[in-house]
Design an enzyme around this catalytic site. Structure first.
Site, PDB file in Angstrom:
ATOM      1  N   HIS A 120       0.869  -1.186   0.000  1.00 37.32           N
ATOM      2  CA  HIS A 120       0.000   0.000   0.000  1.00 37.32           C
ATOM      3  C   HIS A 120       0.907   1.238   0.000  1.00 37.32           C
ATOM      4  O   HIS A 120       2.020   1.190   0.532  1.00 37.32           O
ATOM      5  CB  HIS A 120      -0.822  -0.062   1.289  1.00 37.32           C
ATOM      6  CG  HIS A 120      -1.897   0.961   1.426  1.00 37.32           C
ATOM      7  ND1 HIS A 120      -1.652   2.274   1.755  1.00 37.32           N
ATOM      8  CD2 HIS A 120      -3.241   0.856   1.299  1.00 37.32           C
ATOM      9  CE1 HIS A 120      -2.800   2.924   1.830  1.00 37.32           C
ATOM     10  NE2 HIS A 120      -3.786   2.087   1.554  1.00 37.32           N
ATOM     11  N   ASP A 197       3.173  -4.491   8.215  1.00 34.32           N
ATOM     12  CA  ASP A 197       1.953  -3.709   8.031  1.00 34.32           C
ATOM     13  C   ASP A 197       0.776  -4.676   8.153  1.00 34.32           C
ATOM     14  O   ASP A 197       0.471  -5.419   7.217  1.00 34.32           O
ATOM     15  CB  ASP A 197       1.990  -3.028   6.655  1.00 34.32           C
ATOM     16  CG  ASP A 197       0.678  -2.324   6.326  1.00 34.32           C
ATOM     17  OD1 ASP A 197      -0.284  -2.422   7.114  1.00 34.32           O
ATOM     18  OD2 ASP A 197       0.622  -1.679   5.256  1.00 34.32           O
ATOM     19  N   GLN A 200      -4.435  -4.870   6.856  1.00 37.09           N
ATOM     20  CA  GLN A 200      -5.450  -5.760   6.288  1.00 37.09           C
ATOM     21  C   GLN A 200      -5.450  -7.107   7.005  1.00 37.09           C
ATOM     22  O   GLN A 200      -6.509  -7.686   7.258  1.00 37.09           O
ATOM     23  CB  GLN A 200      -5.199  -5.952   4.779  1.00 37.09           C
ATOM     24  CG  GLN A 200      -6.330  -6.648   4.053  1.00 37.09           C
ATOM     25  CD  GLN A 200      -7.623  -5.858   4.118  1.00 37.09           C
ATOM     26  OE1 GLN A 200      -7.652  -4.670   3.815  1.00 37.09           O
ATOM     27  NE2 GLN A 200      -8.700  -6.497   4.542  1.00 37.09           N
ATOM     28  N   LYS A 223     -10.356  -0.298  10.411  1.00 36.60           N
ATOM     29  CA  LYS A 223     -10.583  -1.432   9.509  1.00 36.60           C
ATOM     30  C   LYS A 223     -11.015  -2.675  10.268  1.00 36.60           C
ATOM     31  O   LYS A 223     -11.512  -3.627   9.686  1.00 36.60           O
ATOM     32  CB  LYS A 223      -9.312  -1.721   8.698  1.00 36.60           C
ATOM     33  CG  LYS A 223      -9.046  -0.615   7.712  1.00 36.60           C
ATOM     34  CD  LYS A 223      -7.996  -0.842   6.672  1.00 36.60           C
ATOM     35  CE  LYS A 223      -7.814  -2.165   6.080  1.00 36.60           C
ATOM     36  NZ  LYS A 223      -7.334  -2.098   4.673  1.00 36.60           N
ATOM     37  N   CYS A 359      -4.683   2.431  -3.683  1.00 31.54           N
ATOM     38  CA  CYS A 359      -3.479   2.955  -3.048  1.00 31.54           C
ATOM     39  C   CYS A 359      -2.280   2.049  -3.305  1.00 31.54           C
ATOM     40  O   CYS A 359      -1.444   1.826  -2.410  1.00 31.54           O
ATOM     41  CB  CYS A 359      -3.667   3.149  -1.541  1.00 31.54           C
ATOM     42  SG  CYS A 359      -4.940   4.330  -1.146  1.00 31.54           S
TER      43      CYS A 359
HETATM   44  N1  PMP Z   1      -1.680  -0.734   4.650  1.00 28.05           N
HETATM   45  C1  PMP Z   1      -2.642  -1.537   4.183  1.00 28.05           C
HETATM   46  C2  PMP Z   1      -2.313  -2.951   3.791  1.00 28.05           C
HETATM   47  C3  PMP Z   1      -3.958  -1.059   4.107  1.00 28.05           C
HETATM   48  O1  PMP Z   1      -4.905  -1.859   3.617  1.00 28.05           O
HETATM   49  C4  PMP Z   1      -4.240   0.263   4.510  1.00 28.05           C
HETATM   50  C5  PMP Z   1      -5.649   0.820   4.451  1.00 28.05           C
HETATM   51  N2  PMP Z   1      -6.355   0.552   3.312  1.00 28.05           N
HETATM   52  C6  PMP Z   1      -3.194   1.062   4.982  1.00 28.05           C
HETATM   53  C7  PMP Z   1      -1.934   0.523   5.037  1.00 28.05           C
HETATM   54  C8  PMP Z   1      -3.403   2.490   5.401  1.00 28.05           C
HETATM   55  O2  PMP Z   1      -4.240   2.582   6.485  1.00 28.05           O
HETATM   56  P1  PMP Z   1      -4.808   4.010   6.985  1.00 28.05           P
HETATM   57  O3  PMP Z   1      -5.340   4.706   5.782  1.00 28.05           O
HETATM   58  O4  PMP Z   1      -5.856   3.641   7.971  1.00 28.05           O
HETATM   59  O5  PMP Z   1      -3.652   4.736   7.613  1.00 28.05           O
END
Ligand code: PMP
Length: 401
Positions: A120, A197, A200, A223, A359
């Protein structure tokens, strides 16, 4: 077989959305909230708020105590080892930025910062920018043709210049679990810090950090059925001691005069300013709610729905499924329709799914596409939601193909 969710009624938004004719299949973007979280927020705001770590009055002490207990609850949920800390941030994005800035002073020109090809943007850009600031090299672990991490190639890219490895637990686009254990061991053997990270992954399988052994683990509360504006950074104490604070302000210091300051160790040294108190207290209610759910039944429910989703998509011609999704989400394209046209028609029929680059623009480039649609599941979804999605998809394709 009609698969219903025994937890659906615990999420009041689902019934409200249904009244408006809406179906929610975008939980990987953010999840709906359970009633106990709504109650906890109402309770906190109605009973009287106070700031934490500052006030000496009774209300302040009570709030601070409740706030600090949530750290323990989160650590317990993550099965965190004792020599570690839980730091509250505003989200995964902020947690990874904190790490990239916190480690900056230790990165020398020519050092290697390793990520995977499916990260991401939140786990790409902070390291990309750190590499640019310090003259370090960003090393990208490649994927094989099926979209899985190429473990053999990956292992050959982690070496003596590796200073950090930052990698996802579960891809938010391809829905596959990454082979973390061998990579973590190899990177740590080279003296590198490992950041996982979990944004997910934690939604579908809370990690056992004692077993995983990474130095840092990050995720976002929103999430995983918690409030937004709150993230968690887990760190081993020895690793956290290497970090410099990156945001400066109230309550993160022991002492300052006009010219110099002495900062607190983790966690408070990394929590400058008033933290998201209501979200932290609300997250405790979410965790209590999740705790009383039978984990095996939860995972089995999501897997059955996921398998029905995959099968339904595979049965339709012209659909290309990205990668080999293993958990609760599927991304796909259609051979002759632009993703945003398809998404538009699906949305007009009241079905919320995600479209775009998710993203992860470099991953889209790697896959040779300019965007994709993604259906993602939460524990509250049921077969009826999937039926509504397939109806909407079929109608949209009838119009567009
Ligand atoms: N890493 C991953 C794998 C994600 O899925 C997400 C959110 N879609 C993020 C980072 C970023 O999270 P946030 O926008 O809540 O900071």
């Amino acid at each position: 077989m009609m698969l219903s969710s025994p937890w659906r009624a615990d999420f009041p938004a689902l019934a409200n959305l249904a009244h408006q004719g809406l179906v929610y299949l975008d939980s990987a973007a953010t999840a709906q909230k359970p009633q106990p979280l709504l109650d906890a927020l109402q309770h906190y705001y109605a009973q009287g708020v106070a700031n934490v770590h500052r006030a000496q009055h009774r209300l302040g002490n009570r709030t601070t105590q409740a706030f600090e207990q949530v750290r323990e609850q989160v650590a317990h949920w993550l099965q965190a080892p004792v020599d570690s800390e839980i730091i509250f941030t505003r989200g995964t994005t902020e947690a990874i930025n904190l790490l990239a800035y916190g480690l900056e002073a230790q990165i020398q020109p020519g050092d290697e910062l390793v990520i995977s090809a499916l990260e991401h943007h939140a786990n790409l850009l902070p390291w990309q920018q750190l590499a640019l600031r310090r003259g370090a090299r960003l090393v990208v672990l490649p994927l094989d043709a099926s979209g899985q991490l190429d473990l053999v190639a990956a292992q050959s890219l982690i070496g003596p210049r590796t200073r950090t490895l930052a990698i996802s637990q579960l891809s938010n686009v391809l829905g596959n679990w990454l082979p973390l254990k061998p990579l973590i061991q190899q990177a740590q053997a080279q003296g590198a810090w490992v950041v996982v990270d979990g944004a997910q992954g934690i939604v579908h399988q809370p990690p056992n950090l004692k077993q995983l052994g990474c130095d840092f683990y990050v995720f976002s509360s929103h999430k995983v059925y918690g409030p937004d504006g709150l993230g968690v950074l887990y760190g081993r104490r020895a690793a956290l001691a290497q970090l410099q604070p990156w945001q400066f302000g109230g309550e993160m210091l022991d002492h300052t005069d006009y010219y110099r300051a002495q900062f607190r160790p983790a966690p408070l040294g990394f929590e400058a300013g008033t933290p998201p108190i209501a979200s932290v207290l609300g997250f405790a209610a979410t965790l209590n709610y999740l705790y009383q759910i039978d984990q095996a039944a939860w995972i089995a429910h999501e897997q059955r729905l996921h398998s029905n989703l995959l099968t339904g998509l595979q049965q339709r011609s012209g659909i290309r499924i990205l990668g080999q999704p293993q958990a609760a989400l599927v991304s796909f394209t259609h051979e002759s329709v632009h993703p945003s046209d398809l998404a538009q028609l699906i949305s007009e029929q009241g079905v919320a799914i995600r479209t775009g680059s998710h993203c992860a623009q470099p991953l889209m480039q790697h896959l040779g596409i300019n965007g994709a649609l993604r259906v993602s599941l939460g524990l509250y979804n049921d077969q009826q939601d999937l039926e509504r999605f397939f109806q909407a998809l079929d109608q949209a394709l009838e119009l567009l193909v």
